[in-house]
Structure formats: structure tokens, C-alpha cells
Design a protein around this motif. Sequence first.
Motif, PDB file in Angstrom:
ATOM      1  N   ALA A 279      24.629  46.445 -40.834  1.00  8.51           N
ATOM      2  CA  ALA A 279      26.016  46.727 -41.215  1.00  8.51           C
ATOM      3  C   ALA A 279      26.850  47.238 -40.037  1.00  8.51           C
ATOM      4  O   ALA A 279      28.084  47.121 -40.040  1.00  8.51           O
ATOM      5  CB  ALA A 279      26.041  47.756 -42.345  1.00  8.51           C
ATOM      6  N   LEU A 280      26.185  47.819 -39.048  1.00 12.90           N
ATOM      7  CA  LEU A 280      26.897  48.385 -37.897  1.00 12.90           C
ATOM      8  C   LEU A 280      25.922  48.547 -36.741  1.00 12.90           C
ATOM      9  O   LEU A 280      24.702  48.361 -36.888  1.00 12.90           O
ATOM     10  CB  LEU A 280      27.532  49.739 -38.266  1.00 12.90           C
ATOM     11  N   ARG A 281      26.479  48.890 -35.600  1.00 17.85           N
ATOM     12  CA  ARG A 281      25.665  49.244 -34.434  1.00 17.85           C
ATOM     13  C   ARG A 281      26.023  50.642 -33.991  1.00 17.85           C
ATOM     14  O   ARG A 281      27.206  50.986 -33.883  1.00 17.85           O
ATOM     15  CB  ARG A 281      25.923  48.266 -33.289  1.00 17.85           C
ATOM     16  N   ARG A 282      25.029  51.466 -33.759  1.00 23.51           N
ATOM     17  CA  ARG A 282      25.266  52.830 -33.282  1.00 23.51           C
ATOM     18  C   ARG A 282      25.513  52.843 -31.769  1.00 23.51           C
ATOM     19  O   ARG A 282      25.210  51.873 -31.081  1.00 23.51           O
ATOM     20  CB  ARG A 282      24.062  53.705 -33.628  1.00 23.51           C
ATOM     21  N   PRO A 283      26.035  53.963 -31.243  1.00 16.38           N
ATOM     22  CA  PRO A 283      26.254  54.053 -29.793  1.00 16.38           C
ATOM     23  C   PRO A 283      24.939  53.943 -29.027  1.00 16.38           C
ATOM     24  O   PRO A 283      23.874  54.332 -29.528  1.00 16.38           O
ATOM     25  CB  PRO A 283      26.865  55.446 -29.606  1.00 16.38           C
ATOM     26  N   ILE A 284      25.026  53.422 -27.808  1.00 17.45           N
ATOM     27  CA  ILE A 284      23.867  53.309 -26.918  1.00 17.45           C
ATOM     28  C   ILE A 284      24.109  54.198 -25.700  1.00 17.45           C
ATOM     29  O   ILE A 284      25.146  54.076 -25.038  1.00 17.45           O
ATOM     30  CB  ILE A 284      23.647  51.847 -26.490  1.00 17.45           C
ATOM     31  N   VAL A 285      23.171  55.081 -25.422  1.00 16.29           N
ATOM     32  CA  VAL A 285      23.264  55.970 -24.262  1.00 16.29           C
ATOM     33  C   VAL A 285      22.093  55.662 -23.334  1.00 16.29           C
ATOM     34  O   VAL A 285      20.938  55.902 -23.700  1.00 16.29           O
ATOM     35  CB  VAL A 285      23.233  57.458 -24.678  1.00 16.29           C
ATOM     36  N   PRO A 286      22.346  55.125 -22.141  1.00 10.60           N
ATOM     37  CA  PRO A 286      21.253  54.829 -21.199  1.00 10.60           C
ATOM     38  C   PRO A 286      20.441  56.080 -20.864  1.00 10.60           C
ATOM     39  O   PRO A 286      20.947  57.208 -20.892  1.00 10.60           O
ATOM     40  CB  PRO A 286      21.993  54.304 -19.959  1.00 10.60           C
ATOM     41  N   GLU A 287      19.173  55.878 -20.522  1.00 16.10           N
ATOM     42  CA  GLU A 287      18.264  57.000 -20.285  1.00 16.10           C
ATOM     43  C   GLU A 287      18.721  57.900 -19.133  1.00 16.10           C
ATOM     44  O   GLU A 287      18.439  59.097 -19.141  1.00 16.10           O
ATOM     45  CB  GLU A 287      16.848  56.477 -20.002  1.00 16.10           C
ATOM     46  N   ASN A 288      19.409  57.338 -18.141  1.00 15.82           N
ATOM     47  CA  ASN A 288      19.804  58.146 -16.976  1.00 15.82           C
ATOM     48  C   ASN A 288      21.131  58.872 -17.187  1.00 15.82           C
ATOM     49  O   ASN A 288      21.666  59.453 -16.244  1.00 15.82           O
ATOM     50  CB  ASN A 288      19.868  57.289 -15.713  1.00 15.82           C
ATOM     51  N   CYS A 289      21.637  58.834 -18.409  1.00 15.07           N
ATOM     52  CA  CYS A 289      22.924  59.471 -18.719  1.00 15.07           C
ATOM     53  C   CYS A 289      22.731  60.605 -19.720  1.00 15.07           C
ATOM     54  O   CYS A 289      22.108  60.403 -20.764  1.00 15.07           O
ATOM     55  CB  CYS A 289      23.910  58.458 -19.317  1.00 15.07           C
ATOM     56  N   GLN A 290      23.266  61.755 -19.407  1.00 16.78           N
ATOM     57  CA  GLN A 290      23.348  62.848 -20.382  1.00 16.78           C
ATOM     58  C   GLN A 290      24.793  62.940 -20.845  1.00 16.78           C
ATOM     59  O   GLN A 290      25.670  63.299 -20.064  1.00 16.78           O
ATOM     60  CB  GLN A 290      22.915  64.175 -19.771  1.00 16.78           C
TER      61      GLN A 290
END
Length: 381
Positions: A279-290
Motif C-alpha cells: 500500500a505504501l513505501r516507508r522512508p529509506i535511511v542508508p546505513e552510513n547516515c544518522q
Amino acid sequence: MSKETIFFNRPYMTGKELDYIAQAKFGNMLAGDGPFTKRCHRWLEAQTGSNKALLTHSCTAALEMTALLLDIQPGDEVILPSYTFVSTANAFVLRGAVPVFVDVRPDTLNLDERLIEAAITPRTKAIVPVHYAGVACEMDEILAIARKHGLAVVEDAAQGVMSTYKGRALGSIGDLGAFSFHETKNVISGEGGALLVNDPALALRAEIIREKGTDRSRFFRGEVDKYTWQEVGSSFLPGEMTAAFLWAQLEEAQAITNRRLALWDNYHAALATLERQGALRRPIVPENCQHNAHMYYVILAPGVERQAVLEELKRHAIYAVFHYVPLHSSPGGLRYGRVQGSMEVTDGYSERLLRLPMWLGLTHEHQEQVVGVLGDALAKA
């Protein structure tokens, strides 16, 4: 029983703001660069590792200062994403430059570093990555491209206070960076911003440009016996009461960030089922990013009518919003800028992105209600 309204945003107060404003008032120092401003400068420099931090009356002002510092001239080109706030482009258009719009990555909605080199021409002067939602752009690649072509890098880190890329604070990685303390951000002063000057060679000029083109800062440090007009500048300083308000927030910046991250994580877990259902896509946060939990957004599935979802949420007294109208398809973008390559991701995702309520004071019960109504709305859509 009427439903409790769940607002999209509510400005957060630490409780010390009015006390510090009163201190500024009774200290008889209300113009810029007073004691609270200096505290904020020291905090920002220590937190980010930047060579110099300078408070401004907005992030827009900080970006306009970067255009002056880089001596942007009519006809120069500046590469930036189209999916950003108008200030990112306006700062350079004011100097006669042409914003060159490049598509964003489908995972983070940040400037796609793989498309930058194709946009470079002999007129290109700078690359302006925008850290969308406080999640870092791929800065190592962007810096490598900039070094190869002799270009400046200006980080639009309006949403990035307390976020990092490979351990480095956003805004402190390029030649220059800009923060926002607008009331919609995590750490606020109502209106307000800051310029981070990471290239030491630009530090003195930044002070001069910020002080109407004069060396007033040097005069107050006793480095010159009078201050005079040195070059083009403007009045970019905030008043001391704004700085006093901001100081109350900066003192609590880590606690604010931690609490927002807890809310973000709660949304992320609660929405996993809807993502698995397609139904949707959640945000994606790359591993090297806080990231700093500046916002929580979802990308609706293709074919879902976003406006119908927004109206259903509103019917339940839940106020969600979409975000930018892409600059390249706006009247100003069509008039002042040009597009490099396909804008497929920008065009597609901008029509499907939905931002959920996100502010300190939001409870888990509020979030459960948001997720529940969103799920029902998507089932109907």
C-alpha cells in the motif's frame, strides 16, 4: 464525542525561552551578535566542527550569503535538485545564475550523484545537495565530482540539524552549509538560520557580507580602529531575542532529537504491515547516515489518489500534507532554470509523497490513530 485534532506540526518549547528572552531584554542588548548569539555560534561550531558558524535571520538568508561568497555572476550555473524548497534556487537566481535541475534518487529523494557530471558545463560554479528529511546525500561522491571539476559545494542542510553522514555533521562537509531554525524544524527560533563556513578562506568575507558589507565584526574585536564599507553585503543578522530563544533550544537539541527519533521509530514499526501489503513505501535511511527524525513520510502506491487519502485523514481530524511542487515544473523554474535529463523520479514521487504528523507532544495513541485511519483510507483508495 468530538475527535481530538491531530495537527501536522506544533512548535516545541523547552520552557527556558521566555526566561532567556527576558535576560536579553534586561541586558540592554537587542540587536545582533550579543551574548546569546555568541553562545549559539560556539555551540554550532563545537557540534558540527565547522570553521565558523554565523546566525542569520533565516536559512534563506544563509543561502543568499553563499551566493555572494562564491561571487556568483549572471549566467553562472548551479546544479541542484528540483525537489526542494524555492529558497535553494532563489538564492542563486537573485545573482543572475541559472539553476540546473537534476533528478533525485528513488531511495532517499536526495540529489542523484550519478547524474551530476552530465549536468556540468563550462558555466557551472557550484553543486547544491539538499539533505531531504535530514537524511544525508552521498557526500563523498559529490565532493569527488566537485574536486574533479573545480566546483564549490553548498549544503542545503535546512532539515539536517543533528544529522550526520559517516559521522560528520550535515552542513559541515561542503565548502558552505545552511541550517534552518524555522518553527517547522526540529530546533527552532520561530524564524532563523545559520551559515556554516567550512572553508577558512571564506570566513572573514562571510562576516563582512553578513554585516552589510562592512568590517564591523573586526572593529568590535579591536582588529581595526573603525569599520567601513568593504564590499557588497546586506543585513543578515537576527536580533538577540531570536538568538536567546534559539539558545534554549540548542541546549536541549540532543534530547529533542532523541525524542523525535523514538516517534519516528514508532511510525516505522507501525507502518511495516502496510508496506508489506504494497500500500505504501516507508522512508529509506542508508546505513552510513544518522538522521534526525525531521519528518516521517510515506510514498503511496501507484494509482492511489493522494487527495482522497488526505481528505479521509482530515475527516478524522488528522492533518497530513504533501510536500514540494517540483521547481522545474513551477512557473519560476520554467522561467529561470533548465532541466538536465529525465525528472522521472521527482515527478512520480512528488505526486505520491505524504507527510504524517510529527512533533514533540504527539503520543503513541495519536500515532496509532494516524496509522489506523491511513490504513483504512488506503484500503478504500
